[in-house]
Enzyme design. Structure first.
Site, PDB file in Angstrom:
ATOM      1  N   LYS A  38       1.027  -1.103   0.052  1.00  0.00           N
ATOM      2  CA  LYS A  38       0.043  -0.066  -0.026  1.00  0.00           C
ATOM      3  C   LYS A  38       0.763   1.126   0.087  1.00  0.00           C
ATOM      4  O   LYS A  38       0.518   2.254   0.656  1.00  0.00           O
ATOM      5  CB  LYS A  38      -1.131   0.042   1.111  1.00  0.00           C
ATOM      6  CG  LYS A  38      -1.895  -1.192   1.372  1.00  0.00           C
ATOM      7  CD  LYS A  38      -2.991  -1.157   2.287  1.00  0.00           C
ATOM      8  CE  LYS A  38      -3.828  -2.041   2.328  1.00  0.00           C
ATOM      9  NZ  LYS A  38      -4.644  -1.960   3.683  1.00  0.00           N
ATOM     10  N   LYS A  69     -14.539  -1.817   3.447  1.00  0.00           N
ATOM     11  CA  LYS A  69     -13.351  -1.859   2.785  1.00  0.00           C
ATOM     12  C   LYS A  69     -12.199  -1.054   3.022  1.00  0.00           C
ATOM     13  O   LYS A  69     -12.480  -0.142   4.048  1.00  0.00           O
ATOM     14  CB  LYS A  69     -13.747  -1.457   1.375  1.00  0.00           C
ATOM     15  CG  LYS A  69     -14.842  -2.463   0.417  1.00  0.00           C
ATOM     16  CD  LYS A  69     -14.206  -4.080   0.157  1.00  0.00           C
ATOM     17  CE  LYS A  69     -15.276  -4.835  -0.497  1.00  0.00           C
ATOM     18  NZ  LYS A  69     -16.319  -5.174   0.315  1.00  0.00           N
ATOM     19  N   ASP A  70     -10.959  -1.651   2.765  1.00  0.00           N
ATOM     20  CA  ASP A  70      -9.815  -0.836   2.998  1.00  0.00           C
ATOM     21  C   ASP A  70      -9.870   0.454   2.743  1.00  0.00           C
ATOM     22  O   ASP A  70     -10.424   0.846   1.430  1.00  0.00           O
ATOM     23  CB  ASP A  70      -8.522  -1.686   2.439  1.00  0.00           C
ATOM     24  CG  ASP A  70      -8.470  -2.884   2.937  1.00  0.00           C
ATOM     25  OD1 ASP A  70      -9.214  -3.766   2.236  1.00  0.00           O
ATOM     26  OD2 ASP A  70      -7.704  -3.211   3.655  1.00  0.00           O
ATOM     27  N   ARG A  71      -9.293   1.459   3.518  1.00  0.00           N
ATOM     28  CA  ARG A  71      -9.287   2.875   3.098  1.00  0.00           C
ATOM     29  C   ARG A  71      -8.177   3.223   2.024  1.00  0.00           C
ATOM     30  O   ARG A  71      -8.360   3.613   0.935  1.00  0.00           O
ATOM     31  CB  ARG A  71      -9.319   3.757   4.175  1.00  0.00           C
ATOM     32  CG  ARG A  71      -9.114   5.320   3.786  1.00  0.00           C
ATOM     33  CD  ARG A  71      -9.019   6.193   4.923  1.00  0.00           C
ATOM     34  NE  ARG A  71      -8.745   7.623   4.445  1.00  0.00           N
ATOM     35  CZ  ARG A  71      -8.787   8.573   5.187  1.00  0.00           C
ATOM     36  NH1 ARG A  71      -9.319   8.720   6.454  1.00  0.00           N
ATOM     37  NH2 ARG A  71      -8.854  10.034   4.539  1.00  0.00           N
TER      38      ARG A  71
END
EC number: 5.4.99.27
Length: 335
Positions: free
Chosen positions: A18, A76-78
């Protein structure tokens, strides 16, 4: 997470996860198609570096409805690019013109109607496209990838479940000991989920350390891979046949998500749960329903390629399983 057992060994390489939102792409897949009519407006969204709850609130505000009338299949993932459906309960009202909706990082992909609310349980699974930057092509990493493709990975709950620095788990333990009283409904849910996720992880880790992750024990509760129904491996069963079915991935060994009327199957489960009676009592007090979850997970359609930036992965996981649990078996992560 560092104390939990690896199915293989601790990875030798370290990679970056990420670094950019585009390094972690998630596309949800619901368990059904939209009906095209009904009291709910269904909106498919692509969001970049955006919190699910924040986007839900903005969509509700734009449509002029209370946030409680919004639905979605999961958080959901930011720090990622994610695609997911939201639904707005608007019976007898026209569909808003979402061409006019503007929010940084959010793109409206599709708008239709649906005849029921999208909620937790609607999700079939998620497609992932992940770039592990600085991962180097070597023999060890290739073996790890092949092993995951063949044997799966521990179905651990990962850091997202426990909050920043394990805050949700810490609060759950304080709540269980009577040190705090938690009134906020969402916080209660987060803390309870973190608590039983911790127990599940410890049981899975213990089985792996003892070499019991591929060995069916008397009284184990097994899940049919197709129907997801459970049955006990009692002494009447043909254990040689059960082991064959396990090897063929027809059945899966499960561990408990503790709650009311939890069925404790093996000595491994008994031993771990006995050390956390205060958390079990909290689950009973809050009337959490017990459940079971496979201890190992198989990534579907797993493929990979080494590119100049690192290792690129694509795969599909059923709802509730974490991509970072798979990544943990490959590399140590710097985020």
């Amino acid at each position: 997470m560092n104390e939990l057992a690896y199915l293989q060994t601790m990875p030798k390489q370290t990679a970056l996860l990420k670094t950019h939102c585009a390094d972690f792409v998630v596309k949800e897949q619901l368990g059904y198609e939209m009906s095209g009519d009904g009291e709910f407006v269904a909106v498919k969204v692509r969001k970049t570096d955006c919190n699910t709850l924040f986007v839900a609130e903005k969509l509700a505000h734009f449509a002029g409805i209370p946030a409680k009338n919004m639905g979605y299949a999961g958080l959901k993932d930011r720090k990622a690019i994610t695609e997911q459906w939201f639904c707005l309960q608007m019976p007898g009202q026209p569909t808003p013109d979402f061409n006019q909706f503007q929010l940084d990082g959010v793109e409206i992909l599709e708008v239709t109607r649906h005849n029921r609310k999208i909620r937790t349980g609607s999700l079939d699974g998620n497609h992932f496209e992940i770039l592990l930057r600085e991962a180097q092509e070597d023999a060890d990493l290739k073996v790890r990838l092949e092993n995951i493709k063949k044997n799966g990975f521990p179905n651990y709950f990962t850091e997202q479940r426990f909050g920043r620095d394990g805050h949700n788990l810490t609060q759950a333990l304080r709540w269980a000991k009577g040190e705090i009283n938690v009134k906020d409904r969402k916080k209660r849910s987060f803390y309870l989920s973190a608590a039983r996720s911790e127990i599940f992880n410890l049981i899975v880790s213990a089985r792996i350390r003892q070499g019991l992750h591929h060995k069916i024990l008397v009284n184990d509760i097994l899940q049919l891979s197709g129907s997801h129904s459970w049955f006990h491996a009692d002494q009447k069963e043909d254990f040689n046949l059960l082991q064959q079915r396990l090897a063929q991935q027809d059945i899966q060994i499960t561990a408990p998500l503790i709650g009311e009327n939890v069925q404790i199957a093996s000595d491994v489960e008994n031993e771990i749960i006995a050390k956390h009676q205060e958390l079990l009592y909290l689950m009973h007090q809050e009337k959490m329903k017990s459940a079971r979850r496979p201890i190992l997970m198989q990534a579907q359609h797993l493929s990979w390629s080494f590119i100049p930036e690192g290792l690129k992965l694509t795969f599909y996981l059923p709802a509730g399983s974490y991509a970072t649990a798979l990544v943990r078996e490959l590399v140590n992560i710097n985020e």
